[in-house]
Write a protein that holds these residues in place. Structure first.
Motif, PDB file in Angstrom:
ATOM      1  N   VAL A  70      63.881  41.441  34.469  1.00 35.12           N
ATOM      2  CA  VAL A  70      63.569  40.878  33.145  1.00 35.12           C
ATOM      3  C   VAL A  70      62.983  39.467  33.211  1.00 35.12           C
ATOM      4  O   VAL A  70      62.521  38.956  32.185  1.00 35.12           O
ATOM      5  N   THR A  71      62.982  38.851  34.402  1.00 39.35           N
ATOM      6  CA  THR A  71      62.433  37.496  34.515  1.00 39.35           C
ATOM      7  C   THR A  71      60.955  37.416  34.119  1.00 39.35           C
ATOM      8  O   THR A  71      60.559  36.465  33.422  1.00 39.35           O
ATOM      9  N   PRO A  72      60.079  38.359  34.516  1.00 38.90           N
ATOM     10  CA  PRO A  72      58.676  38.273  34.074  1.00 38.90           C
ATOM     11  C   PRO A  72      58.539  38.237  32.550  1.00 38.90           C
ATOM     12  O   PRO A  72      57.718  37.479  32.018  1.00 38.90           O
ATOM     13  N   ILE A  73      59.360  39.044  31.856  1.00 42.49           N
ATOM     14  CA  ILE A  73      59.320  39.051  30.387  1.00 42.49           C
ATOM     15  C   ILE A  73      59.778  37.701  29.857  1.00 42.49           C
ATOM     16  O   ILE A  73      59.192  37.146  28.910  1.00 42.49           O
ATOM     17  N   ALA A  74      60.845  37.158  30.475  1.00 42.53           N
ATOM     18  CA  ALA A  74      61.374  35.860  30.042  1.00 42.53           C
ATOM     19  C   ALA A  74      60.332  34.757  30.237  1.00 42.53           C
ATOM     20  O   ALA A  74      60.156  33.892  29.365  1.00 42.53           O
ATOM     21  N   ILE A  75      59.624  34.786  31.368  1.00 46.73           N
ATOM     22  CA  ILE A  75      58.626  33.754  31.650  1.00 46.73           C
ATOM     23  C   ILE A  75      57.453  33.841  30.676  1.00 46.73           C
ATOM     24  O   ILE A  75      56.954  32.822  30.177  1.00 46.73           O
ATOM     25  N   ILE A  76      57.029  35.075  30.383  1.00 51.73           N
ATOM     26  CA  ILE A  76      55.945  35.262  29.402  1.00 51.73           C
ATOM     27  C   ILE A  76      56.365  34.718  28.042  1.00 51.73           C
ATOM     28  O   ILE A  76      55.583  34.036  27.358  1.00 51.73           O
ATOM     29  N   TYR A  77      57.613  34.997  27.656  1.00 51.50           N
ATOM     30  CA  TYR A  77      58.103  34.488  26.372  1.00 51.50           C
ATOM     31  C   TYR A  77      58.110  32.953  26.362  1.00 51.50           C
ATOM     32  O   TYR A  77      57.661  32.324  25.395  1.00 51.50           O
ATOM     33  N   LEU A  78      58.633  32.342  27.448  1.00 54.52           N
ATOM     34  CA  LEU A  78      58.707  30.881  27.515  1.00 54.52           C
ATOM     35  C   LEU A  78      57.314  30.262  27.514  1.00 54.52           C
ATOM     36  O   LEU A  78      57.086  29.209  26.893  1.00 54.52           O
TER      37      LEU A  78
END
Length: 305
Positions: free
Chosen positions: A186-194
């Motif tokens: 889920v880190t890629p999704i989190a980074i895109i959101y940030l």
């Protein structure tokens, strides 16, 4: 040596559940930050922290072996979605002044686990476990009737964490490796959101300041360390002992919600929690009796030999 391991295991369990019980204090310091942004930082920095630990322990080879097993990969994907949902509900509840309702969820969790065992794993239960489930359901029903709606925060936390535990049981992966892969998903999704949130608001530093950014980065540490403490405890302490210690966490959260954050605790809350506490007492005592009988049976069989 075994006695020393047991003592350090108990201390690790106490440390883990105390940390989880006091976690609302940490999230409250970030109350000005939207819950979804806190979650994104928690995921990202958790991954950074555990990835560094894996690197330090030279366990990247083990991760590659896990990734070769398709069933484990699918299981870790599911557990990643479940733990992410659990984290979001908890952060949102704390920063929306719903700490009391969140603590109810973690009191209710062990009984949801029992239901999962029955429905998914086909486990058999005795009349005392049935009684504890009925009592817990009555406690939830009382709150539902009082508010005119289902206490979804409590049930959401209890259900997602129980399903997460079930997924972890079905996918036998080391706790550190599992957390690394779960957060990696889920880190890629989190980074895109940030990245998107930063582009729209000017970034976390300009909007909230360096101290807040440091606290958000620290979310990775306060997430991972208690999990590692718990992993050590689970290997060295009987589950019956951990079963009692786990109630430390929601108790501390409940005390924080009522006496520190001055959340409402009505007579209806007291009645509802009373049923939950009674259910847990019945469940815990019944497990102790079963555990002692099993130990006595083993002892008698050894004497017979």
């Amino acid at each position: 040596m075994e006695e020393k391991s047991s003592k350090t295991g108990v201390l690790s369990a106490l440390a883990a559940y105390t940390a989880w019980g006091l976690l609302p204090i940490y999230w409250k310091t970030l109350q000005s930050v939207p819950a979804q942004e806190i979650l994104a930082h928690r995921i990202t920095w958790s991954f950074v922290f555990v990835a560094l630990l894996v690197l330090y322990k030279k366990q990247w080879g083990k991760i590659r072996s896990v990734l070769r097993d398709r069933s484990k990969v699918l299981g870790l994907l599911l557990s990643a979605l479940l733990v992410t949902s659990n984290w979001y509900i908890y952060i949102w509840a704390v920063n929306s002044n719903r700490v009391v309702e969140a603590s109810l969820g973690y009191y209710f969790n062990p009984l949801i686990v029992v239901l999962m065992g029955i429905m998914v794993l086909g486990e058999r239960i005795d009349r005392w476990q049935i009684a504890s489930i009925v009592l817990a359901c009555l406690g939830v029903l009382i709150l539902a009737l009082e508010y005119g709606k289902i206490p979804w925060i409590s049930l959401g936390l209890a259900t997602t964490f129980a399903l997460y535990g079930l997924a972890k049981r079905l996918v036998a992966v080391d706790s550190l490796l599992g957390l690394t892969l779960e957060t990696a998903v889920v880190t890629p999704i989190a980074i895109i959101y940030l990245w998107t949130a930063g582009a729209n608001s000017g970034g976390t530093i300009s909007h909230f300041g360096v101290p807040t950014l440091l606290l958000l980065m620290g979310a990775g540490i306060v997430t991972a360390i208690p999990l590692l403490w718990f992993a050590h405890a689970a290997k060295n302490v009987p589950f019956t002992t951990i079963g009692f210690i786990q109630y430390l966490s929601p108790t501390l959260s409940l005390l924080l919600g009522v006496f520190v954050y001055h959340e409402e605790f009505t007579s209806t809350h007291a009645l509802s929690f009373g049923f939950i506490w009674l259910a847990l007492a019945v469940y815990s005592v019944s497990r102790i009796v079963v555990f002692r009988k099993a130990n006595l049976g083993v002892a008698h069989s050894l004497q017979g030999k």
